[in-house]
Design an enzyme around this catalytic site. Structure first.
Site, mmCIF file in Angstrom:
data_model
loop_
_atom_site.group_PDB
_atom_site.id
_atom_site.type_symbol
_atom_site.label_atom_id
_atom_site.label_comp_id
_atom_site.label_asym_id
_atom_site.label_seq_id
_atom_site.Cartn_x
_atom_site.Cartn_y
_atom_site.Cartn_z
ATOM 1 N N GLY A 112 0.812 -1.125 0.237
ATOM 2 C CA GLY A 112 -0.141 -0.395 0.083
ATOM 3 C C GLY A 112 0.489 1.307 -0.123
ATOM 4 O O GLY A 112 0.853 2.330 -0.731
ATOM 5 N N ASP A 135 4.865 -9.987 5.267
ATOM 6 C CA ASP A 135 4.449 -10.703 4.376
ATOM 7 C C ASP A 135 5.108 -11.395 2.789
ATOM 8 O O ASP A 135 4.447 -11.868 2.031
ATOM 9 C CB ASP A 135 2.778 -9.726 3.871
ATOM 10 C CG ASP A 135 1.761 -9.445 4.662
ATOM 11 O OD1 ASP A 135 1.198 -10.145 5.577
ATOM 12 O OD2 ASP A 135 0.758 -8.385 4.723
ATOM 13 N N GLU A 230 -3.409 -16.729 7.104
ATOM 14 C CA GLU A 230 -4.587 -15.914 7.372
ATOM 15 C C GLU A 230 -5.612 -15.976 6.092
ATOM 16 O O GLU A 230 -6.578 -16.092 6.045
ATOM 17 C CB GLU A 230 -4.307 -14.921 8.070
ATOM 18 C CG GLU A 230 -3.808 -13.478 6.938
ATOM 19 C CD GLU A 230 -3.525 -12.719 7.632
ATOM 20 O OE1 GLU A 230 -4.415 -12.316 9.024
ATOM 21 O OE2 GLU A 230 -2.624 -11.310 7.291
#
Length: 356
Positions: A112, A135, A230
């Site tokens: 982002g 990540d 997740e």
């Protein structure tokens, strides 16, 4: 008068941010005679013009600290909550940039942040970025700082769960972070010796998982460790996602997915099943030596680019070198695990079930 550079950290906190800030600052101070200021709480601090001068004493003793000394936020320049409304504050940020006589701005963040930084670059600002995320999903860099620390924490959790799983002959499911990619689950699952690893890139079938666990039981193995990212979804969820409004439905299902998977596997195998969700534990604590080295190398190279007056790039780690990559190439795409990745092939060859 020395040139003034701004720096900020945006998005989720990650181990290695402080060592990256330190490397940028020390290189600029010692090699270039620059002045560095740190904007507080990400792009919001830049919009509100809140900053501190990062002198040598401010940068001292922070390399081992987790989190970020500057604070962070997920506020986007073009979509920022202000006075109860979501507003485009890009013009205010540009105005603050020039009113402070900045020569450039360094933004540390994940996917982002790369996109938001590119927007500011297109608005005319001199921008450089560094890739941070547990990540590990930023393209054009082999690894992002923060990933190694998070993988170590997750691996240690798998190691510890082996004890209780074997003592009570249980299935234990460990949920890791990773957003929509499986790098963290794959790395920690392999390193920790997990029996099942479920990744967003490979929608899973509960029956395949149950069969693998039952096969282990027949071989005399009385417990199983399941590591699930997740963002991992079942094949049923994958079909729902393709429907109209499916993305929102799947996002809601993911909130209870791990608990439901545990219940399903318990019913299908007859094995007592327990769940551990690591959550924010993975993002905290002292960064590993590797993350400190990587973030230091990225930060110092970033400072060199500043001294060369070269802008519009993210510092990336490629083939044991730190190289600049154009922001337009990294802003937007996500680095998913390829189906033929060597870690995936290794997992399959040693008998790890990937659920498909």
């Amino acid at each position: 008068m020395s040139k003034l550079i701004g720096i900020l950290t945006s998005g989720g906190d990650t181990p290695g941010l402080n060592s990256a800030i330190r490397a940028v600052g020390k290189t600029l101070l010692h090699e270039g005679g620059y002045t560095l200021i740190g904007f507080l709480d990400g792009f919001r601090g830049l919009m509100e013009n809140r900053y501190v001068e990062l002198n040598d004493s401010y940068l001292s003793g922070i390399i081992t600290r987790g989190g970020t000394i500057l604070g962070s936020s997920r506020d986007k320049p073009h979509k920022m909550p202000v006075g109860g409304k979501i507003m485009d504050m890009t013009d205010v940020i540009v105005e603050n940039y020039y009113s402070n006589n900045l020569s450039g701005l360094v933004c540390l963040g994940g996917g982002g942040t790369q996109k938001n930084s590119y927007r500011l670059a297109k608005a005319g600002l001199n921008i450089l970025t560094l890739p941070k995320t547990i990540d590990n999903d930023i393209v054009h860099t082999e690894v992002s700082f923060g990933y190694d620390t998070a993988m170590m924490i997750a691996t240690e959790a798998v190691d510890r769960l082996h004890s209780t799983a074997s003592s009570h002959h249980r299935i234990i499911i460990l949920e890791t972070m990773g957003h929509k990619v499986g790098w963290l689950a794959l790395g920690s699952g392999l390193a920790g010796g997990a029996d099942v690893i479920l990744l967003p890139e490979f929608p899973y079938d509960e029956q395949v998982i149950a069969d693998a666990i039952l096969r282990r039981s027949r071989e005399g193995k009385r417990f199983s460790i399941v590591v699930v990212a997740e963002g991992a979804i079942s094949k049923t969820m994958a079909k729902i996602r393709e429907e109209e409004g499916g993305e929102e439905k799947v996002e809601l299902m993911l909130k209870t997915r791990t608990a439901e998977l545990a219940k399903t596997l318990e019913q299908m195998t007859g094995r007592e099943t327990r769940v551990t969700i690591l959550g924010y534990v993975q993002r905290g604590g002292t960064p590993t030596p590797y993350d400190r080295m990587l973030s230091t190398a990225l930060g110092s190279r970033c400072a060199i680019e500043i001294m060369k007056d070269k802008w519009g790039s993210m510092m990336a780690f490629q083939h044991n070198k730190i190289v600049p990559v154009a922001l337009e190439k990294v802003a937007g795409p996500v680095k998913y695990i390829p189906t033929d990745h060597y870690l995936v092939e290794s997992a399959r060859k040693i008998g790890v079930c990937l659920g498909a």
